[in-house]
Design an enzyme around this catalytic site. Structure first.
Site, PDB file in Angstrom:
ATOM      1  N   GLY A 168       1.051  -1.226  -0.242  1.00 33.94           N
ATOM      2  CA  GLY A 168      -0.131   0.108  -0.385  1.00 33.94           C
ATOM      3  C   GLY A 168       0.421   0.968   0.018  1.00 33.94           C
ATOM      4  O   GLY A 168       0.808   2.463  -0.933  1.00 33.94           O
ATOM      5  N   PHE A 169       2.407   1.603   0.931  1.00 35.90           N
ATOM      6  CA  PHE A 169       2.994   2.346   0.878  1.00 35.90           C
ATOM      7  C   PHE A 169       2.165   3.761   0.741  1.00 35.90           C
ATOM      8  O   PHE A 169       2.251   4.512   0.736  1.00 35.90           O
ATOM      9  CB  PHE A 169       4.217   2.415  -0.277  1.00 35.90           C
ATOM     10  CG  PHE A 169       3.975   0.953  -0.283  1.00 35.90           C
ATOM     11  CD1 PHE A 169       5.413   0.673   0.836  1.00 35.90           C
ATOM     12  CD2 PHE A 169       4.076   0.285  -1.667  1.00 35.90           C
ATOM     13  CE1 PHE A 169       5.626  -1.132   0.916  1.00 35.90           C
ATOM     14  CE2 PHE A 169       4.532  -0.986  -1.742  1.00 35.90           C
ATOM     15  CZ  PHE A 169       5.222  -1.484  -0.562  1.00 35.90           C
ATOM     16  N   LEU A 195       8.542  -7.353  17.641  1.00 29.93           N
ATOM     17  CA  LEU A 195       7.357  -8.084  17.918  1.00 29.93           C
ATOM     18  C   LEU A 195       7.852  -9.490  17.386  1.00 29.93           C
ATOM     19  O   LEU A 195       7.577 -10.558  17.420  1.00 29.93           O
ATOM     20  CB  LEU A 195       5.982  -7.549  16.982  1.00 29.93           C
ATOM     21  CG  LEU A 195       5.609  -6.864  18.486  1.00 29.93           C
ATOM     22  CD1 LEU A 195       4.389  -5.401  18.068  1.00 29.93           C
ATOM     23  CD2 LEU A 195       5.032  -7.311  19.694  1.00 29.93           C
ATOM     24  N   ILE A 223      -0.842  -5.604   4.770  1.00 27.59           N
ATOM     25  CA  ILE A 223      -0.706  -5.007   3.541  1.00 27.59           C
ATOM     26  C   ILE A 223       1.130  -5.405   3.011  1.00 27.59           C
ATOM     27  O   ILE A 223       1.735  -4.810   2.509  1.00 27.59           O
ATOM     28  CB  ILE A 223      -0.646  -3.306   3.474  1.00 27.59           C
ATOM     29  CG1 ILE A 223       0.205  -3.056   4.485  1.00 27.59           C
ATOM     30  CG2 ILE A 223      -2.260  -3.322   3.875  1.00 27.59           C
ATOM     31  CD1 ILE A 223       0.354  -1.176   4.516  1.00 27.59           C
ATOM     32  N   GLY A 237       6.027   2.005  16.510  1.00 26.32           N
ATOM     33  CA  GLY A 237       6.337   1.380  14.867  1.00 26.32           C
ATOM     34  C   GLY A 237       7.173   1.016  14.349  1.00 26.32           C
ATOM     35  O   GLY A 237       8.569   1.832  14.245  1.00 26.32           O
ATOM     36  N   LYS A 297      11.472 -10.954  12.161  1.00 28.20           N
ATOM     37  CA  LYS A 297      12.379 -11.148  10.866  1.00 28.20           C
ATOM     38  C   LYS A 297      11.745 -10.216  10.035  1.00 28.20           C
ATOM     39  O   LYS A 297      11.953 -10.020   8.772  1.00 28.20           O
ATOM     40  CB  LYS A 297      11.936 -12.757  10.061  1.00 28.20           C
ATOM     41  CG  LYS A 297      11.524 -12.735   8.365  1.00 28.20           C
ATOM     42  CD  LYS A 297      10.912 -13.751   8.508  1.00 28.20           C
ATOM     43  CE  LYS A 297      11.823 -15.430   8.351  1.00 28.20           C
ATOM     44  NZ  LYS A 297      11.521 -17.088   8.064  1.00 28.20           N
ATOM     45  N   GLU A 318       7.638   2.185   8.245  1.00 28.60           N
ATOM     46  CA  GLU A 318       8.368   3.748   7.368  1.00 28.60           C
ATOM     47  C   GLU A 318       9.779   4.120   8.465  1.00 28.60           C
ATOM     48  O   GLU A 318      10.729   4.665   7.814  1.00 28.60           O
ATOM     49  CB  GLU A 318       7.050   4.573   8.054  1.00 28.60           C
ATOM     50  CG  GLU A 318       5.670   4.599   7.564  1.00 28.60           C
ATOM     51  CD  GLU A 318       5.178   5.254   7.954  1.00 28.60           C
ATOM     52  OE1 GLU A 318       4.742   6.000   6.688  1.00 28.60           O
ATOM     53  OE2 GLU A 318       4.566   5.279   8.812  1.00 28.60           O
TER      54      GLU A 318
END
Lengths: 731, 327
Positions: free
Chosen positions: A244-245, A617, A468, A689, A620, A692
């Site tokens: 999606g990006f 989490l 995604i 997060g 990989k 990004e």
């Protein structure tokens, strides 16, 4: 049986560290991986329905004007054509992320070249495409502003995007060292592997939509509002998304066109965009012009930062690339002027593309910092470390955690930064080394998930969260497996269906922490219920491999559940911790480039990133996210550029043959380290997060290495050969 | 894509006959199908020649006869090509991607169309696609475009790498006409400059079928293909040089230089070569060659860098082949 947590205070319990299954953080394979590599995971456009018709969108071929009429009759005579449609409900613009309502609609007013203005529906895709290509449009052109550099372009300076502190002019005057330069970045496109597509059909008054969506909860409302029906009458499914990006945060014109055509024709209708349409009719990242002023004392400590950025956008759109988002808090400096300008132009809608804001803003800042390092003669790593602020300099808030120094040290050590020698060559190749900092704001969004513990001891996770390509199926499985002591093969995760509990969706790097926390909370509640049944304190309960252990007694989970499933819904909500402290992820990039002294071609030779994003989490999938981010950085530094024709604003290079994303040969050995971190302010998993961070500043690392290799300072990205060539020595 | 008829050729006569009646010949289809999907090309009929016996590489007159349907992968890997015509093998491998090279053919590669952005966009005027409509590139985006050989009607470049090497090797195109006659056209005469007719790119006539490309006997001296491009793979040349140099001591005894990415056809300049042949291999000589090559360069803003880039790439290539210190 619900668990609800508003993140009003830090959670220092680090509960996931005290579980017994040993699944969290491992590099567990994606549970859906075999489906994807065998081609049996059905993406939106693969879920063909009986009697399905095909729709193809038609583009406007002028930058501004009105669509007066279309010659539908001529097209409807062609073989297989069922209908040519246009009208007020068709989308003019794609929806921005979290819009939650219809974006700008209507096909009669043309605002950019490439705007979808009609849909041709036929029995086969080929017939529809030919019909769309053959449709004659009668248009009246109006005057357009087609370039951000145009003299008649309107420039807006929104009050809420300007800030200043102290006296930057004075700081610049008094500084021992200054940098004052302008940096420019071109537009970028998201270029997901799966083009935007939708299949729609109606069951009575209910719309069923297979789409390629990042944020189902918002997308349902956007579709409903666009079509003019209740959100309760939309069933949207997006179980697999091919990237999606940012381009699939909001709905795109294909989804609404498919829905309208399916209703009109009483049959399922698919609408898939071509690659060219993805370029023209979904989101672009705006080009930026960024003016930086850095003032530093004799020790290289910043006394002032000025960052003024100009971006472009269509009229009627509130989003603007948040270029200066992380400038206020990355480095110290008491005198500041930070501001944004928005130019209104008639060109493809600007929106979120791959780390909006920091991807381009931090890249420019990190080139400027390299310029300061050169001027002061201070090692670039040391210069950054000297400028790490104690608190957020813009508002005095504490950081939830601050890992930039640690990332710089770890990266430098891993890369061998101290051992580099300048002036090396390898045949024709001039070798250079560069580094840059990485930073990205961190946040969560309200997210719901249901976890069911079945009588046979298996687990079902349900949420409308999307995967995604990021690894959502894997990490949610791991979180539940860890909390409930169930092995991965006994857990099923269902995603991307609007009938399931509503999640934050994928975007802004918040998906894993938001959806993950909701699963965590649901599982924590289930643990409490299990403890109750065992008559023990939940903290004394050990769950592992389907067995509950308490007070030296082992009981199979299946015995505990009883005849009917145990079910819990977890809800996480952002709270005071998002406002009271500054939350961010940090990292550092290091690379080695070769620049060809004959041609100016740059080839990256190796690159390393060290990152801290709270609890990792899945080792990989998190690594893959960083590799992807760094690869975006390579493209941004060296090749990626939307070329607009200044005469009509249209994107000239609208395919992957001429819009150069890095290919395998452009991506050398990349290495990634994660720093051990728990951020208690982030969420009950202490994770942040990671989606990004790997792009935010990555390009600067490469640009700085080009300077080290050649002495050529490229301030206009990407650093294609033509920009390096003039600075190379004669042959 | 406009609906079209599909015919499978039984033999070359069938192919030329169908082509003579207006069918478009399809081989690998790696470029033609893209253009048809975009309706840049709208043939009424395709004649598929993939089953014809044109897939052999055979020795002929001391050189090689390369069948029209030999794939780019097979040609690049052929041991005779790798040994005697390394410039060709290198050029082939510098082009496209492994997947495309497996499908793309020798004749098809010669006939691939320009990658000019405006040629590909049917909403834009283009003298090559629709004669007389104008050229949008002239005042538009021109990074891909020609600095030599263009006209005020068209400045599109020919995108092939393979053809540049073949131009340096003085290849000859074997053509079978609809009347069954075979003729041979040197590659130097095969392509046409745009002039006032940019839609006519070569000397092929209606019904013509390329059946082979013939390479003369292996030339003496060293060969190389150097391609300069915006990314390491799958990008068209900004500048490319196919060069062959035969030295006699420090003097250049014989030379052939062909260029890609800078002109509407694989570019060769006899005056530039003459400035090299018989001259000492010095910096002055090489600069003089570049001066002649580029004296008529007429770049636009976006592609002005190709002038110094072509000079530098040429000089570096000559240094390499003449055994000079490259670094």
């Amino acid at each position: 049986m619900n668990a609800h947590l508003k993140m009003d205070k830090p959670d220092n319990r680090n509960r996931l560290d005290n579980m017994a299954q040993g699944l969290i953080h491992t590099g567990m394979d994606r549970p859906e991986g075999p489906l994807k590599v065998t081609g049996t995971a059905t993406y939106a456009h693969e879920d063909h329905q009986p009697g399905m018709l095909h729709g193809v969108l038609v583009r406007a071929t002028i930058a501004r004007g009105t669509l007066d009429s279309i010659d539908a009759a001529a097209i409807e005579k062609l073989p297989g054509i069922r209908k040519v449609m246009h009208g007020d409900k068709f989308l003019r613009n794609p929806a921005q992320g979290t819009a939650n309502e219809a974006p700008v609609q209507g096909s009669s007013e043309i605002y950019y070249l490439g705007q979808p203005v009609a849909l041709v529906v036929a029995e086969t895709f080929e017939q529809a495409r030919h019909g769309a290509q053959s449709l004659e449009l009668q248009v009246t052109a109006k005057s357009a502003v087609t370039s951000p550099d145009s003299d008649d372009a309107k420039v807006e300076t929104p009050d809420d995007q300007q800030s200043s502190m102290g006296d930057l002019d004075a700081a610049m005057k008094d500084a021992a060292y200054t940098v004052e330069e302008t940096y420019t970045t071109p537009g970028h496109t998201s270029a997901p592997m799966e083009p935007h597509a939708a299949i729609a059909w109606w069951e009575d008054d209910k719309l069923i939509l297979r789409s390629t969506s990042q944020m189902v909860k918002y997308n349902v409302n956007e579709v409903a509002d666009s079509v003019g029906i209740s959100a309760d009458d939309v069933h949207l499914m997006s179980p697999y998304v091919g990237g999606g990006f940012g381009s699939k945060l909001g709905i795109s014109p294909d989804a609404v066109a498919a829905a309208l055509a399916a209703r009109e024709l009483g049959a399922p209708v698919s609408v898939a965009m071509s690659r060219q349409q993805v370029f023209e009719s979904t989101m672009r990242r705006s080009e930026t012009v960024q003016h930086f002023r850095l003032a530093a004392d004799k020790d290289g400590k910043l006394t002032g930062i000025g960052h003024r950025a100009r971006v472009s956008q269509l009229p009627d759109e509130s989003f603007s690339e948040p270029v200066t988002q992380a400038t206020p808090f990355l480095y110290r400096g008491e005198n500041r002027e930070i501001g944004m300008e928005i130019v209104r132009i008639n060109s493809t809608c600007a929106g979120s593309v791959r780390a909006p804001g920091e991807a381009v803003g931090i890249t420019a800042l990190e080139i400027a910092m390299d310029e300061l390092a050169v001027k002061t003669g201070i090692d670039p790593v040391e210069l950054r470390k000297r400028n790490i602020p104690e608190k957020d300099p813009s508002d005095g808030r504490d950081f939830s955690s601050h890992t930039l120094a640690a990332a710089l040290d770890d990266g430098a050590e891993t890369f061998g930064w101290k051992d580099r020698t300048s002036g090396q060559t390898d045949g024709e190749w001039l070798i250079g080394y560069g580094m840059s900092s990485a930073v990205r704001v961190n946040m969560i969004g309200e997210s719901h998930a249901r976890v069911t513990l079945n009588p046979d001891g298996t687990v079902l996770i349900e949420t409308d969260m999307t995967d995604i390509g990021t690894g959502t199926y894997a990490i949610l499985t791991q979180i539940a497996g860890e909390m409930l002591g169930v092995s991965q093969d006994r857990i099923e995760t269902r995603l991307g269906d609007s009938n399931l509990p509503k999640s934050a969706g994928s975007g802004g790097s918040w998906g894993a922490s938001s959806a993950g926390s909701s699963v965590f909370l649901a599982c924590e509640k289930l643990r409490q219920e299990i403890a109750k049944k065992l008559g023990c304190d939940e903290a004394d309960l050990t769950l592992r491999d389907g067995t509950a252990t308490a007070a030296n007694k082992q009981t199979p989970l299946s015995d505990l559940v009883g005849g009917s499933p145990m079910e819990s819904t977890g809800v996480i909500e952002p709270g005071k911790t998002m406002k009271e402290v500054r939350q961010a992820t940090f990292g550092a990039f290091f690379c080695e480039v070769g620049v060809n002294r004959v041609t100016g071609e740059t080839r990256l030779r190796r690159m390393h990133g060290s990152f801290a994003a709270g609890r990792i989490l899945n080792a990989k999938t998190a690594r893959s996210q960083c590799l992807g981010g760094m690869t975006f950085g390579i493209g941004m530094a060296l090749t990626e550029e939307l070329i607009h024709d200044a005469r009509d604003g249209h994107i000239v290079n609208r395919d992957l043959g001429e819009y150069h994303i890095p290919v395998n040969a452009d991506v050398p050995q990349l290495t990634v380290n994660f720093l051990e971190e728990r951020d208690p302010y982030a969420n009950p998993m202490q994770s942040k997060g990671i989606g990004e961070l790997g792009i935010c500043g990555a390009a600067a690392c490469i640009l700085n290495a080009i300077h080290d290799a050649t002495g050529v300072r490229v301030r206009d990205l990407p650093a294609t050969m033509d920009k390096v060539l003039p600075g190379l020595p004669d042959l | 894509m406009k609906p079209f008829d599909y015919i499978r050729a039984e033999d070359t006569g069938h192919a030329t006959s169908a082509a003579g009646q207006g069918a478009t010949i399809i081989a690998g289809g790696t470029n033609l199908l893209d253009l048809m999907k975009l309706e840049v090309l709208q043939p009424d009929a395709l004649i598929d020649i993939n089953r014809l016996d044109l897939k052999q590489i055979t020795e002929a007159d001391g050189g090689l006869r390369i069948g029209a349907l030999v794939t780019n992968s097979d040609l690049a890997a052929d041991m005779r090509v790798r040994t005697d015509y390394p410039v060709l093998s290198e050029a082939l491998l510098a082009g496209a991607s492994g997947q495309l090279r497996n499908k793309a053919t020798t004749a098809g590669n010669l006939l691939q169309r320009t990658r000019c952005y405006y040629f590909y966009d049917t909403a834009m005027p283009c003298n090559k696609r629709e004669p007389g409509t104008g050229c949008q590139a002239m005042e538009g985006a021109t990074r891909l475009h020609a600095i030599l050989g263009g006209s005020d009607q068209c400045i599109a470049t020919h995108p092939s790498d393979m053809a540049v090497a073949m131009r340096a090797l003085a290849a000859v195109v074997e053509i079978e006409a609809a009347n069954g006659e075979t003729r041979h056209v040197p590659l130097s005469d095969f392509y046409l400059l745009p002039g006032d007719t940019p839609h006519i790119e070569n000397v092929l006539r209606k019904g013509d079928l390329i059946t082979a490309v013939i390479l003369p006997a292996a030339p003496k001296g060293a060969q190389t293909y150097r391609k300069v491009r915006d990314r390491a793979s799958y990008a068209f040349a900004m500048v490319s040089v196919a060069a062959r140099i035969e030295m006699d001591g420090d003097t250049v005894k014989d030379a052939a230089l062909a260029f890609g990415g800078i002109a509407p056809q694989p570019w060769r300049d006899a005056d530039a070569e003459n400035a090299l042949i018989g001259k000492p291999a010095t910096k002055e000589t090489f600069n003089a060659v570049a001066d002649i090559l580029l004296k008529n360069a007429d770049p636009k803003k976006d592609n002005a860098f190709k002038v110094p880039l072509a000079r530098r790439t040429l000089i570096a290539t000559l240094n390499e082949l003449c055994g000079k210190d490259v670094a």
